[in-house]
Motif scaffolding. Structure first.
Motif, mmCIF file in Angstrom:
data_model
loop_
_atom_site.group_PDB
_atom_site.id
_atom_site.type_symbol
_atom_site.label_atom_id
_atom_site.label_comp_id
_atom_site.label_asym_id
_atom_site.label_seq_id
_atom_site.Cartn_x
_atom_site.Cartn_y
_atom_site.Cartn_z
ATOM 1 N N LEU A 189 30.614 -38.663 -64.873
ATOM 2 C CA LEU A 189 31.630 -39.714 -64.922
ATOM 3 C C LEU A 189 32.925 -39.257 -64.249
ATOM 4 C CD1 LEU A 189 31.021 -40.930 -68.577
ATOM 5 C CD2 LEU A 189 30.366 -42.106 -66.474
ATOM 6 N N ALA A 190 33.300 -37.997 -64.460
ATOM 7 C CA ALA A 190 34.480 -37.459 -63.783
ATOM 8 C C ALA A 190 34.272 -37.460 -62.276
ATOM 9 C CB ALA A 190 34.783 -36.051 -64.279
ATOM 10 N N SER A 191 33.040 -37.201 -61.840
ATOM 11 C CA SER A 191 32.725 -37.253 -60.416
ATOM 12 C C SER A 191 32.917 -38.665 -59.874
ATOM 13 C CB SER A 191 31.287 -36.789 -60.169
ATOM 14 O OG SER A 191 31.109 -35.448 -60.559
ATOM 15 N N GLY A 192 32.550 -39.662 -60.681
ATOM 16 C CA GLY A 192 32.775 -41.038 -60.273
ATOM 17 C C GLY A 192 34.253 -41.324 -60.072
ATOM 18 N N LEU A 193 35.094 -40.867 -60.993
ATOM 19 C CA LEU A 193 36.540 -41.050 -60.846
ATOM 20 C C LEU A 193 37.051 -40.366 -59.584
ATOM 21 C CD1 LEU A 193 37.662 -40.414 -64.547
ATOM 22 C CD2 LEU A 193 37.655 -42.625 -63.372
ATOM 23 N N LEU A 194 36.563 -39.154 -59.316
ATOM 24 C CA LEU A 194 36.981 -38.411 -58.128
ATOM 25 C C LEU A 194 36.521 -39.105 -56.847
ATOM 26 C CD1 LEU A 194 36.254 -34.865 -59.535
ATOM 27 C CD2 LEU A 194 38.503 -35.658 -58.787
ATOM 28 N N LEU A 195 35.326 -39.675 -56.873
ATOM 29 C CA LEU A 195 34.863 -40.457 -55.727
ATOM 30 C C LEU A 195 35.824 -41.604 -55.447
ATOM 31 C CD1 LEU A 195 32.868 -41.527 -53.607
ATOM 32 C CD2 LEU A 195 31.579 -42.599 -55.501
ATOM 33 N N GLY A 196 36.263 -42.295 -56.496
ATOM 34 C CA GLY A 196 37.205 -43.388 -56.321
ATOM 35 C C GLY A 196 38.512 -42.931 -55.691
ATOM 36 N N LYS A 300 47.711 -35.625 -57.978
ATOM 37 C CA LYS A 300 47.913 -35.035 -59.303
ATOM 38 C C LYS A 300 46.769 -35.383 -60.248
ATOM 39 C CE LYS A 300 52.905 -35.066 -58.602
ATOM 40 N NZ LYS A 300 54.174 -35.796 -58.853
ATOM 41 N N ARG A 301 46.250 -36.607 -60.157
ATOM 42 C CA ARG A 301 45.101 -36.946 -60.999
ATOM 43 C C ARG A 301 43.885 -36.110 -60.596
ATOM 44 N NH1 ARG A 301 43.855 -41.428 -63.933
ATOM 45 N NH2 ARG A 301 46.069 -41.249 -64.490
ATOM 46 N N THR A 302 43.757 -35.827 -59.317
ATOM 47 C CA THR A 302 42.654 -34.979 -58.864
ATOM 48 C C THR A 302 42.738 -33.596 -59.481
ATOM 49 O OG1 THR A 302 42.498 -36.161 -56.756
ATOM 50 C CG2 THR A 302 41.524 -33.971 -56.847
ATOM 51 N N LEU A 305 41.425 -33.947 -63.030
ATOM 52 C CA LEU A 305 39.980 -34.172 -63.114
ATOM 53 C C LEU A 305 39.179 -32.971 -62.607
ATOM 54 C CD1 LEU A 305 39.825 -37.872 -61.885
ATOM 55 C CD2 LEU A 305 39.416 -37.045 -64.214
ATOM 56 N N GLU A 306 39.772 -32.204 -61.695
ATOM 57 C CA GLU A 306 39.062 -31.049 -61.164
ATOM 58 C C GLU A 306 38.770 -30.031 -62.264
ATOM 59 O OE1 GLU A 306 39.721 -27.665 -60.467
ATOM 60 O OE2 GLU A 306 37.940 -27.448 -59.206
ATOM 61 N N ASN A 307 39.598 -30.046 -63.312
ATOM 62 C CA ASN A 307 39.408 -29.111 -64.421
ATOM 63 C C ASN A 307 38.641 -29.721 -65.590
ATOM 64 O OD1 ASN A 307 41.086 -26.512 -63.804
ATOM 65 N ND2 ASN A 307 42.395 -28.194 -63.143
ATOM 66 N N PHE A 309 35.343 -30.979 -67.490
ATOM 67 C CA PHE A 309 33.886 -30.798 -67.547
ATOM 68 C C PHE A 309 33.388 -29.816 -66.482
ATOM 69 C CE2 PHE A 309 34.902 -35.033 -69.150
ATOM 70 C CZ PHE A 309 34.349 -34.968 -70.422
ATOM 71 N N GLY A 310 34.145 -28.748 -66.314
ATOM 72 C CA GLY A 310 33.763 -27.704 -65.376
ATOM 73 C C GLY A 310 34.460 -27.864 -64.045
ATOM 74 N N THR A 311 35.084 -26.796 -63.576
ATOM 75 C CA THR A 311 35.775 -26.843 -62.292
ATOM 76 C C THR A 311 34.766 -26.797 -61.148
ATOM 77 O OG1 THR A 311 35.971 -24.443 -62.086
ATOM 78 C CG2 THR A 311 37.719 -25.595 -63.318
ATOM 79 N N VAL A 312 35.240 -27.072 -59.950
ATOM 80 C CA VAL A 312 34.386 -26.977 -58.774
ATOM 81 C C VAL A 312 33.812 -25.573 -58.646
ATOM 82 C CG1 VAL A 312 34.418 -26.953 -56.247
ATOM 83 C CG2 VAL A 312 35.460 -28.866 -57.477
ATOM 84 N N ASP A 313 34.636 -24.565 -58.876
ATOM 85 C CA ASP A 313 34.164 -23.179 -58.770
ATOM 86 C C ASP A 313 33.088 -22.874 -59.809
ATOM 87 O OD1 ASP A 313 35.852 -22.690 -56.663
ATOM 88 O OD2 ASP A 313 37.402 -21.718 -57.868
ATOM 89 N N GLU A 314 33.281 -23.362 -61.040
ATOM 90 C CA GLU A 314 32.292 -23.114 -62.092
ATOM 91 C C GLU A 314 30.962 -23.788 -61.763
ATOM 92 O OE1 GLU A 314 35.399 -22.657 -65.865
ATOM 93 O OE2 GLU A 314 34.504 -24.603 -65.386
#
Length: 328
Positions: A189-196, A300-302, A305-307, A309-314
């Motif tokens: 779901l967080a990925s969906g927000l980031l896609l938006g 800033k919202r990115t 959200l990047e943090n 449910f797991g960061t990109v690095d994680e």
């Protein structure tokens, strides 16, 4: 697997998009910020649109749609940086009575094993329930029992944050399997927000490039700007494919590697949102760094959200481990 949207999914997307565009235009960001980062009237309207009950069965008052549909909806919410603990309240539907209707505002935090540093809770002053996801299960905590102090200047002005000094134990609502499911579905779901956000920042940059003139020409006619916009488009489409794939595989686990799909979505959507938001600021030039231009809200919202449910690095490390295990 079919990734083209069905007629019903297109109608769902357009309905949510129309609502968000009308209800949360760029000018509204400042008003929400002045209200502390949360708009209860807007929250109730989002609930009435069925966002929180989207995946609940009909006999529980839900819409009985799938995660693929939820990704489409959350991408539209991300396009307008709609505030509030949207993901957590959606996940809480069926676990916390009233979450599905928006009557209960549910937030959440994930406590990773061995994690150090401050515990931060978003929207604490507005929560009715707090879900705490621990390695061995999920607890429901009364937010009024949480002791913390507000962060004076949160990174995202539409996401108020408290630094918690005392987090009591709460009522157990699920085991480790539920905790894992919430982490996995939350990441999608967080990925969906980031896609938006990746989509919205491309649109914002493209519109500005077609209207801003320098040296008697629109800046969108300059080769350098074209390259930036083209790169933004490619990132957006890669992110869309990854997010849609993750949603579809959550609904049909036999269709692929579920864990790899979830991590792939968070990686691609997180990078697309971050790079597109930065590029949006760049395309706006000096104006892009001013508070009046809405580009900074997306950036800033990115970061927030990047943090989540797991960061990109994680997720990249988790995906690398799975690839290494297959090779071995």
């Amino acid at each position: 697997m079919e990734f083209r949207l069905s007629e019903d999914q297109v109608a769902l997307r357009e309905g949510i998009r129309s609502f968000c565009n009308d209800r949360v235009p760029n000018e509204q960001f400042v008003e929400i910020e002045k209200g502390g980062g949360f708009d209860r009237a807007l929250w109730n309207e989002v609930a009435e649109m069925g966002v929180f009950a989207l995946r609940l069965p009909e006999d529980q008052g839900g819409v009985a749609l799938g995660m693929a549909d939820a990704v489409i909806v959350f991408a539209e919410l991300g396009r307008r940086v709609v505030p509030g603990p949207l993901v957590w309240t959606h996940l809480a539907a069926g676990l916390v009575d009233g979450a599905e209707t928006g009557r209960r505002v549910v937030g959440g935090i994930e406590l990773a094993p061995g994690a150090t540093g401050p515990i931060l809770v978003e929207y604490l002053d507005f929560l009715d329930d707090l879900l705490v996801v621990r390695p061995d299960g999920v607890e429901r905590v009364d937010p009024k029992r949480v002791v913390g102090s507000p962060v004076a200047t949160p990174l995202d002005p539409l996401t108020p944050v408290h630094e918690v000094s005392e987090l009591p134990r709460g009522e157990a609502v699920g085991d480790a399997a539920l905790a894992e499911r919430l982490r996995r579905e939350g990441a999608v779901l967080a990925s969906g927000l980031l896609l938006g956000i990746a989509e919205a920042t491309l649109e914002l940059a493209n519109d500005y490039a077609k209207s801003r003139e320098q040296f008697g020409r629109t800046i969108g006619s300059f080769q350098a700007i074209k390259h930036i916009l083209a790169d933004m488009f490619v990132r957006q489409e890669v992110a869309r494919a990854a997010a849609y794939a993750a949603g579809a595989i959550v609904d049909h686990p036999d269709a692929g590697d579920l864990h790899a799909a979830v991590s792939g979505a968070k990686i691609n959507c997180g990078e697309a949102a971050m790079k597109n938001a930065r590029a949006c600021v760049q395309v706006h030039g000096g104006m892009g760094y001013t508070w009046e231009v809405p580009a900074h809200y997306y950036l800033k919202r990115t970061w927030v959200l990047e943090n989540a449910f797991g960061t990109v690095d994680e997720h990249a490390e988790a995906l690398a481990d799975r690839v290494a295990a297959r090779v071995a």
